[in-house]
Design an enzyme around this catalytic site. Structure first.
Site, PDB file in Angstrom:
ATOM      1  N   LYS A 138       0.832  -1.202   0.000  1.00 60.63           N
ATOM      2  CA  LYS A 138       0.000   0.000   0.000  1.00 60.63           C
ATOM      3  C   LYS A 138       0.870   1.258   0.000  1.00 60.63           C
ATOM      4  CE  LYS A 138      -4.109  -2.131   1.963  1.00 60.63           C
ATOM      5  NZ  LYS A 138      -3.634  -3.514   1.813  1.00 60.63           N
ATOM      6  N   LYS A 194      -8.109   2.181   5.417  1.00 61.48           N
ATOM      7  CA  LYS A 194      -7.659   0.795   5.359  1.00 61.48           C
ATOM      8  C   LYS A 194      -6.384   0.611   6.176  1.00 61.48           C
ATOM      9  CE  LYS A 194      -7.058   1.224   0.767  1.00 61.48           C
ATOM     10  NZ  LYS A 194      -6.679   0.902  -0.647  1.00 61.48           N
ATOM     11  N   ARG A 244      -6.742  -5.474 -11.767  1.00 63.88           N
ATOM     12  CA  ARG A 244      -5.393  -5.987 -11.519  1.00 63.88           C
ATOM     13  C   ARG A 244      -4.645  -6.009 -12.842  1.00 63.88           C
ATOM     14  NH1 ARG A 244      -2.926  -9.285  -7.989  1.00 63.88           N
ATOM     15  NH2 ARG A 244      -3.642  -7.672  -6.547  1.00 63.88           N
ATOM     16  N   ARG A 265     -11.878  -6.777 -10.872  1.00 63.71           N
ATOM     17  CA  ARG A 265     -12.601  -7.446  -9.782  1.00 63.71           C
ATOM     18  C   ARG A 265     -13.781  -6.549  -9.416  1.00 63.71           C
ATOM     19  NH1 ARG A 265      -7.382  -8.133  -7.334  1.00 63.71           N
ATOM     20  NH2 ARG A 265      -7.274  -5.894  -7.630  1.00 63.71           N
ATOM     21  N   ARG A 313     -15.962  -3.497  -2.010  1.00 68.81           N
ATOM     22  CA  ARG A 313     -14.689  -4.172  -2.245  1.00 68.81           C
ATOM     23  C   ARG A 313     -14.809  -5.100  -3.447  1.00 68.81           C
ATOM     24  NH1 ARG A 313     -13.894  -7.065   3.335  1.00 68.81           N
ATOM     25  NH2 ARG A 313     -16.045  -7.608   2.804  1.00 68.81           N
ATOM     26  N   ASP A 319      -2.865  -2.385  -8.895  1.00 67.74           N
ATOM     27  CA  ASP A 319      -4.304  -2.276  -8.719  1.00 67.74           C
ATOM     28  C   ASP A 319      -4.740  -0.864  -9.098  1.00 67.74           C
ATOM     29  OD1 ASP A 319      -4.356  -4.872  -7.891  1.00 67.74           O
ATOM     30  OD2 ASP A 319      -4.690  -4.443  -5.770  1.00 67.74           O
ATOM     31  N   GLU A 322      -2.768   0.273  -5.354  1.00 66.32           N
ATOM     32  CA  GLU A 322      -1.791  -0.594  -4.687  1.00 66.32           C
ATOM     33  C   GLU A 322      -0.757  -1.061  -5.699  1.00 66.32           C
ATOM     34  OE1 GLU A 322      -3.013  -3.899  -2.276  1.00 66.32           O
ATOM     35  OE2 GLU A 322      -4.577  -2.769  -1.245  1.00 66.32           O
ATOM     36  N   ASN A 371       1.322  -4.486  -5.859  1.00 68.04           N
ATOM     37  CA  ASN A 371       1.484  -5.801  -5.246  1.00 68.04           C
ATOM     38  C   ASN A 371       2.770  -6.456  -5.736  1.00 68.04           C
ATOM     39  OD1 ASN A 371      -1.374  -6.476  -3.888  1.00 68.04           O
ATOM     40  ND2 ASN A 371      -1.695  -5.304  -5.757  1.00 68.04           N
TER      41      ASN A 371
END
Length: 315
Positions: A125, A160, A210, A225, A233, A273, A281, A283
């Site tokens: 993050k 978050k 993603r 997603r 979410r 993301d 984000e 990842n």
């Protein structure tokens, strides 16, 4: 090549969607040898090299009893041609220690992907803060008043934890500020824990995309997603629906700007993301979605990854 995967227990793999499994399958298809261990199997005795208790495996071609174990024993990590670090989050103390053992193995001659030091240097993050031009307004803080001022400015916000995964611990607070104080107390634990706050991006309704970047180059399809029902979410672990789609112009802009930078730091595989036009984000621990994109879009993501791994080993 002789490839060691450091991952979760093989017995818990969900092979119908697991990205590490798809990597192993493609590696074996090309004639590479595959072995596996867990981070808890790494060890380093003073005066010796880093070793691990590993299992050499053969994939059976079925999805149930999907592997057979050949030789099992303790081996030096430097004796493998490539080591793929694929342990799933959370990035806890044990993960942190594992990166140090893998970094020592690098000093002994091992080739580790993603690079252990870069795994530590890019918390998933916080890493976006380096690339603020591509993000929604974001604040990282422990201070309750800072959060309240951020909310007063932006009205609709997401809060978050920095160590969350799979959408856990994410809260949305609208303009009415309902329960903001309670949510801050829950997340920052009385000011002892740092949290992230972002302006809400309404395009989440179209999905949390993603975008996979392999050796600095984007896979041409993302997996959006998409939240279901009343959820905000999109994470698959939180019930989101995954839909493969071509990258947009903005997706390419973000991926092409970040990809070469991150690849130069030893990050062979990255998952960006993106919600709407905003990076949310980066990842680096064990990016997923290989199988979903391959199955839906027809683009062979595992092949692109093993191509990149082979090229990296040829350097």
């Amino acid at each position: 090549m002789n490839i060691l995967f450091v991952a979760d227990p093989l017995e818990v793999f969900k092979t119908y969607k697991d990205t590490t499994f798809s990597m192993m399958r493609e590696a074996q298809r090309r004639g590479h040898r595959v072995a596996a261990c867990e981070p808890c199997h790494l060890s380093w005795r003073g005066g010796d090299v880093v070793k691990a208790r590993v299992r050499e495996i053969t994939l059976t071609g079925t999805l149930d009893e999907w592997f057979q174990v050949g030789h099992e024993g303790v081996r030096a990590l430097k004796d493998f041609d490539a080591i793929i670090m694929r342990k799933d989050p959370p990035f806890d103390s044990e993960y942190f220690y594992a990166t140090h053992l893998l970094e020592q193995a690098e000093r002994e001659g091992a080739r580790v992907f993603n690079k252990p030091a870069s795994l530590r240097d890019h918390p998933e993050k916080l890493a976006i803060m380096e690339f603020a031009a591509f993000t929604s307004p974001t604040l990282v803080t422990r201070d309750e008043e800072d959060v309240k001022q951020f909310h007063a400015q932006h009205k609709d916000i997401i809060l978050k934890p920095l160590d969350g995964m799979g959408g856990m611990g994410i809260f949305r607070v609208g303009a009415d500020g309902l329960n903001l104080g309670s949510i801050i107390e829950t997340l920052n634990r009385g000011g002892t824990t740092t949290i992230m706050v972002q302006r809400f991006v309404p395009e989440i309704a179209q999905g949390d995309k993603r975008i996979l970047v392999i050796d600095g180059k984007p896979v041409p399809f993302s997996l959006a997603r998409i939240p279901q029902g009343s959820e905000i979410r999109g994470n698959l672990a939180a019930g989101g629906k995954g839909v493969a789609q071509p990258l947009s112009k903005r997706d390419y802009e973000i991926a092409n700007a970040l990809g070469p930078v991150l690849a130069s730091r030893g990050l062979l595989l990255v998952g960006l993301d993106v919600i709407g036009d905003c990076l949310t984000e980066i990842n680096v621990t064990s990016p997923t979605c290989f199988q979903e994109i391959t199955q839906q879009a027809g683009f062979d993501v595992p092949a692109m990854f093993i191509d990149a791994l082979e090229a990296a080993m040829a350097d």
